[in-house]
Motif scaffolding. Structure first.
Motif, PDB file in Angstrom:
ATOM      1  N   LEU A 154     -39.345 -30.237  60.385  1.00 40.36           N
ATOM      2  CA  LEU A 154     -40.538 -31.018  60.696  1.00 40.36           C
ATOM      3  C   LEU A 154     -41.519 -30.897  59.547  1.00 40.36           C
ATOM      4  CD1 LEU A 154     -39.330 -31.130  63.557  1.00 40.36           C
ATOM      5  CD2 LEU A 154     -41.629 -30.719  64.464  1.00 40.36           C
ATOM      6  N   SER A 155     -42.177 -31.986  59.215  1.00 39.76           N
ATOM      7  CA  SER A 155     -43.172 -31.975  58.144  1.00 39.76           C
ATOM      8  C   SER A 155     -44.399 -31.168  58.558  1.00 39.76           C
ATOM      9  CB  SER A 155     -43.585 -33.410  57.796  1.00 39.76           C
ATOM     10  OG  SER A 155     -44.253 -34.019  58.888  1.00 39.76           O
ATOM     11  N   ILE A 156     -45.210 -30.820  57.583  1.00 41.16           N
ATOM     12  CA  ILE A 156     -46.423 -30.030  57.826  1.00 41.16           C
ATOM     13  C   ILE A 156     -47.510 -30.941  58.406  1.00 41.16           C
ATOM     14  CG2 ILE A 156     -48.186 -28.566  56.792  1.00 41.16           C
ATOM     15  CD1 ILE A 156     -46.190 -28.169  54.418  1.00 41.16           C
ATOM     16  N   PRO A 157     -48.081 -30.580  59.551  1.00 44.63           N
ATOM     17  CA  PRO A 157     -49.205 -31.357  60.084  1.00 44.63           C
ATOM     18  C   PRO A 157     -50.434 -31.216  59.185  1.00 44.63           C
ATOM     19  CG  PRO A 157     -48.186 -29.977  61.777  1.00 44.63           C
ATOM     20  CD  PRO A 157     -47.659 -29.508  60.458  1.00 44.63           C
ATOM     21  N   ASP A 158     -51.346 -32.168  59.326  1.00 42.02           N
ATOM     22  CA  ASP A 158     -52.553 -32.183  58.499  1.00 42.02           C
ATOM     23  C   ASP A 158     -53.720 -31.556  59.271  1.00 42.02           C
ATOM     24  OD1 ASP A 158     -54.718 -32.680  56.886  1.00 42.02           O
ATOM     25  OD2 ASP A 158     -54.297 -34.810  56.611  1.00 42.02           O
ATOM     26  N   TRP A 159     -54.015 -30.280  58.955  1.00 41.68           N
ATOM     27  CA  TRP A 159     -55.103 -29.595  59.656  1.00 41.68           C
ATOM     28  C   TRP A 159     -56.476 -30.113  59.226  1.00 41.68           C
ATOM     29  CZ3 TRP A 159     -58.775 -26.801  56.923  1.00 41.68           C
ATOM     30  CH2 TRP A 159     -58.457 -26.479  55.605  1.00 41.68           C
ATOM     31  N   GLY A 160     -56.519 -30.923  58.176  1.00 41.61           N
ATOM     32  CA  GLY A 160     -57.782 -31.456  57.692  1.00 41.61           C
ATOM     33  C   GLY A 160     -58.460 -32.405  58.667  1.00 41.61           C
ATOM     34  N   VAL A 161     -57.713 -32.901  59.658  1.00 43.09           N
ATOM     35  CA  VAL A 161     -58.317 -33.800  60.646  1.00 43.09           C
ATOM     36  C   VAL A 161     -58.852 -33.028  61.855  1.00 43.09           C
ATOM     37  CG1 VAL A 161     -56.765 -35.662  59.962  1.00 43.09           C
ATOM     38  CG2 VAL A 161     -56.188 -34.253  61.948  1.00 43.09           C
ATOM     39  N   ALA A 174     -55.529 -33.504  52.706  1.00 46.27           N
ATOM     40  CA  ALA A 174     -54.491 -34.498  52.975  1.00 46.27           C
ATOM     41  C   ALA A 174     -53.577 -34.678  51.764  1.00 46.27           C
ATOM     42  CB  ALA A 174     -55.131 -35.827  53.356  1.00 46.27           C
ATOM     43  N   SER A 175     -54.182 -34.739  50.579  1.00 46.82           N
ATOM     44  CA  SER A 175     -53.392 -34.914  49.365  1.00 46.82           C
ATOM     45  C   SER A 175     -52.457 -33.736  49.131  1.00 46.82           C
ATOM     46  CB  SER A 175     -54.329 -35.086  48.165  1.00 46.82           C
ATOM     47  OG  SER A 175     -53.597 -35.169  46.961  1.00 46.82           O
ATOM     48  N   GLU A 176     -52.964 -32.530  49.321  1.00 47.73           N
ATOM     49  CA  GLU A 176     -52.135 -31.340  49.109  1.00 47.73           C
ATOM     50  C   GLU A 176     -51.032 -31.252  50.154  1.00 47.73           C
ATOM     51  OE1 GLU A 176     -54.739 -27.984  48.904  1.00 47.73           O
ATOM     52  OE2 GLU A 176     -55.617 -28.603  46.990  1.00 47.73           O
ATOM     53  N   ILE A 177     -51.348 -31.559  51.409  1.00 44.98           N
ATOM     54  CA  ILE A 177     -50.331 -31.561  52.463  1.00 44.98           C
ATOM     55  C   ILE A 177     -49.227 -32.551  52.107  1.00 44.98           C
ATOM     56  CG2 ILE A 177     -49.864 -32.211  54.860  1.00 44.98           C
ATOM     57  CD1 ILE A 177     -51.204 -29.528  54.751  1.00 44.98           C
ATOM     58  N   ASP A 178     -49.618 -33.727  51.638  1.00 47.14           N
ATOM     59  CA  ASP A 178     -48.632 -34.736  51.249  1.00 47.14           C
ATOM     60  C   ASP A 178     -47.742 -34.227  50.117  1.00 47.14           C
ATOM     61  OD1 ASP A 178     -49.517 -36.531  53.139  1.00 47.14           O
ATOM     62  OD2 ASP A 178     -50.736 -37.709  51.739  1.00 47.14           O
ATOM     63  N   GLN A 179     -48.323 -33.514  49.165  1.00 47.95           N
ATOM     64  CA  GLN A 179     -47.545 -32.996  48.040  1.00 47.95           C
ATOM     65  C   GLN A 179     -46.541 -31.937  48.506  1.00 47.95           C
ATOM     66  OE1 GLN A 179     -50.193 -31.899  44.716  1.00 47.95           O
ATOM     67  NE2 GLN A 179     -51.604 -33.465  45.460  1.00 47.95           N
ATOM     68  N   PHE A 180     -46.981 -31.049  49.390  1.00 47.68           N
ATOM     69  CA  PHE A 180     -46.063 -30.031  49.920  1.00 47.68           C
ATOM     70  C   PHE A 180     -44.966 -30.690  50.747  1.00 47.68           C
ATOM     71  CE2 PHE A 180     -49.211 -27.094  48.484  1.00 47.68           C
ATOM     72  CZ  PHE A 180     -48.583 -25.856  48.385  1.00 47.68           C
ATOM     73  N   ASN A 181     -45.330 -31.699  51.534  1.00 47.31           N
ATOM     74  CA  ASN A 181     -44.327 -32.389  52.339  1.00 47.31           C
ATOM     75  C   ASN A 181     -43.325 -33.151  51.473  1.00 47.31           C
ATOM     76  OD1 ASN A 181     -44.917 -31.648  54.992  1.00 47.31           O
ATOM     77  ND2 ASN A 181     -46.546 -33.164  55.175  1.00 47.31           N
ATOM     78  N   ALA A 182     -43.790 -33.685  50.355  1.00 46.77           N
ATOM     79  CA  ALA A 182     -42.870 -34.378  49.454  1.00 46.77           C
ATOM     80  C   ALA A 182     -41.815 -33.412  48.926  1.00 46.77           C
ATOM     81  CB  ALA A 182     -43.640 -35.016  48.302  1.00 46.77           C
ATOM     82  N   ILE A 183     -42.225 -32.215  48.623  1.00 43.89           N
ATOM     83  CA  ILE A 183     -41.284 -31.187  48.168  1.00 43.89           C
ATOM     84  C   ILE A 183     -40.276 -30.874  49.265  1.00 43.89           C
ATOM     85  CG2 ILE A 183     -41.075 -28.736  47.569  1.00 43.89           C
ATOM     86  CD1 ILE A 183     -43.815 -29.056  46.129  1.00 43.89           C
ATOM     87  N   ALA A 184     -40.780 -30.674  50.496  1.00 42.01           N
ATOM     88  CA  ALA A 184     -39.890 -30.359  51.614  1.00 42.01           C
ATOM     89  C   ALA A 184     -38.877 -31.474  51.832  1.00 42.01           C
ATOM     90  CB  ALA A 184     -40.705 -30.124  52.876  1.00 42.01           C
ATOM     91  N   ILE A 198     -43.779 -35.752  61.058  1.00 40.32           N
ATOM     92  CA  ILE A 198     -44.762 -35.744  62.150  1.00 40.32           C
ATOM     93  C   ILE A 198     -46.195 -35.781  61.628  1.00 40.32           C
ATOM     94  CG2 ILE A 198     -43.221 -34.507  63.722  1.00 40.32           C
ATOM     95  CD1 ILE A 198     -44.990 -31.976  63.119  1.00 40.32           C
ATOM     96  N   THR A 199     -46.366 -35.795  60.312  1.00 37.98           N
ATOM     97  CA  THR A 199     -47.711 -35.751  59.740  1.00 37.98           C
ATOM     98  C   THR A 199     -48.572 -36.934  60.183  1.00 37.98           C
ATOM     99  OG1 THR A 199     -46.765 -34.584  57.841  1.00 37.98           O
ATOM    100  CG2 THR A 199     -49.032 -35.376  57.631  1.00 37.98           C
ATOM    101  N   PRO A 200     -48.045 -38.153  60.203  1.00 41.75           N
ATOM    102  CA  PRO A 200     -48.880 -39.259  60.701  1.00 41.75           C
ATOM    103  C   PRO A 200     -49.334 -39.054  62.143  1.00 41.75           C
ATOM    104  CG  PRO A 200     -47.005 -40.117  59.472  1.00 41.75           C
ATOM    105  CD  PRO A 200     -46.760 -38.650  59.662  1.00 41.75           C
ATOM    106  N   LEU A 201     -48.480 -38.465  62.973  1.00 41.92           N
ATOM    107  CA  LEU A 201     -48.870 -38.185  64.356  1.00 41.92           C
ATOM    108  C   LEU A 201     -50.048 -37.210  64.391  1.00 41.92           C
ATOM    109  CD1 LEU A 201     -45.355 -37.732  66.020  1.00 41.92           C
ATOM    110  CD2 LEU A 201     -46.910 -39.677  66.278  1.00 41.92           C
ATOM    111  N   SER A 202     -49.987 -36.173  63.532  1.00 41.46           N
ATOM    112  CA  SER A 202     -51.076 -35.193  63.502  1.00 41.46           C
ATOM    113  C   SER A 202     -52.375 -35.841  63.055  1.00 41.46           C
ATOM    114  CB  SER A 202     -50.713 -34.009  62.605  1.00 41.46           C
ATOM    115  OG  SER A 202     -50.750 -34.347  61.221  1.00 41.46           O
TER     116      SER A 202
END
Length: 241
Positions: A154-161, A174-184, A198-202
């Motif tokens: 599962l991708s990393i949720p965005d705690w920034g929201v 959000a940008s950093e979460i996206d970068q880590f998720n791209a690696i995953a 699941i990041t968009p859901l978060s």
């Protein structure tokens, strides 16, 4: 005005301590939660992660992987509730260390992994994350009896929201979460492991306090149910292989 600032600062400090508590204290809570009835089911399940997997501030029944097991059973797939190796605050390295310390030698029909938010939160490098995440994928595959097609991430949720994030730099988070998720996602593709975004859901939870736990940082069972629903068709397909 001063009192208000002090109160706000105290709340922020408490939330940060909640986020990182397991990394800075000698908690006596077990690092591995075992389902004693797992052998009674046709399929076994292991869930690896951090606060999002252990379900910080939510009940056992609200954990996303427990909800997923329940949804699978509703679809006549006899999966037991998962064994869980997870704790609030863990990074990739700390999860790997805890797995080794657990001495768990079992194999499972299904293995999930959700990890990385604390790497991002602590400012750890993306190169370090890639290396350690890749090792965790190998570990997860070993738990699945060497079958990469029985593992999903599962991708990393965005705690920034979250309410906790308040007026912080949400765009940077959000940008950093996206970068880590791209690696995953890249590492999952390389290892032929399923990836569930699941990041968009978060992010859709922004402004809805019912989708967050009482600490205003972690997600509630209501939000995690959406993660389980998103993972359901993937898990069902993997169990056919």
């Amino acid at each position: 005005m001063v009192i208000g600032l002090i109160i706000k600062s105290c709340r922020v400090a408490v939330a940060i301590l909640t986020f990182l508590l397991a990394c800075t204290s000698g908690s006596t809570e077990p690092d591995m939660i075992v389902n004693p009835d797992a052998s009674k089911s046709d399929y076994t399940f292991l869930s690896l992660g951090d606060s999002y997997t252990i379900g910080e501030r939510v009940s056992e029944a609200d954990r996303w992987s427990v909800q997923l097991a329940g949804l699978l059973r509703q679809d006549n797939v006899d999966v037991g509730n998962p064994d869980i190796i997870a704790r609030t605050g863990w990074t990739t390295a700390e999860l790997q260390a805890a797995i080794k310390a657990s001495g768990n030698q079992k194999t499972y029909n299904l293995v999930s992994l959700l990890i990385g938010v604390n790497n991002q939160y602590r400012g750890q490098s993306q190169d370090q994350y890639r290396t350690e995440f890749r090792e965790l994928l190998q570990t997860a595959t070993t738990f699945a009896g060497g079958k990469a097609n029985r593992v999903f991430v599962l991708s990393i949720p965005d705690w920034g929201v979250s309410p906790f994030a308040g007026g912080g730099n949400k765009a940077r988070v959000a940008s950093e979460i996206d970068q880590f998720n791209a690696i995953a996602q890249e590492e999952c593709q390389r290892a032929a492991i399923a990836y569930v975004d699941i990041t968009p859901l978060s992010r859709s939870a922004a402004g809805d306090n019912s989708q967050f736990a009482s600490d205003g940082l972690h997600y509630s069972g209501k939000q995690m149910k959406q993660w389980a629903e998103k993972a359901l068709p993937v898990a069902k397909e993997l169990l056919k292989k």
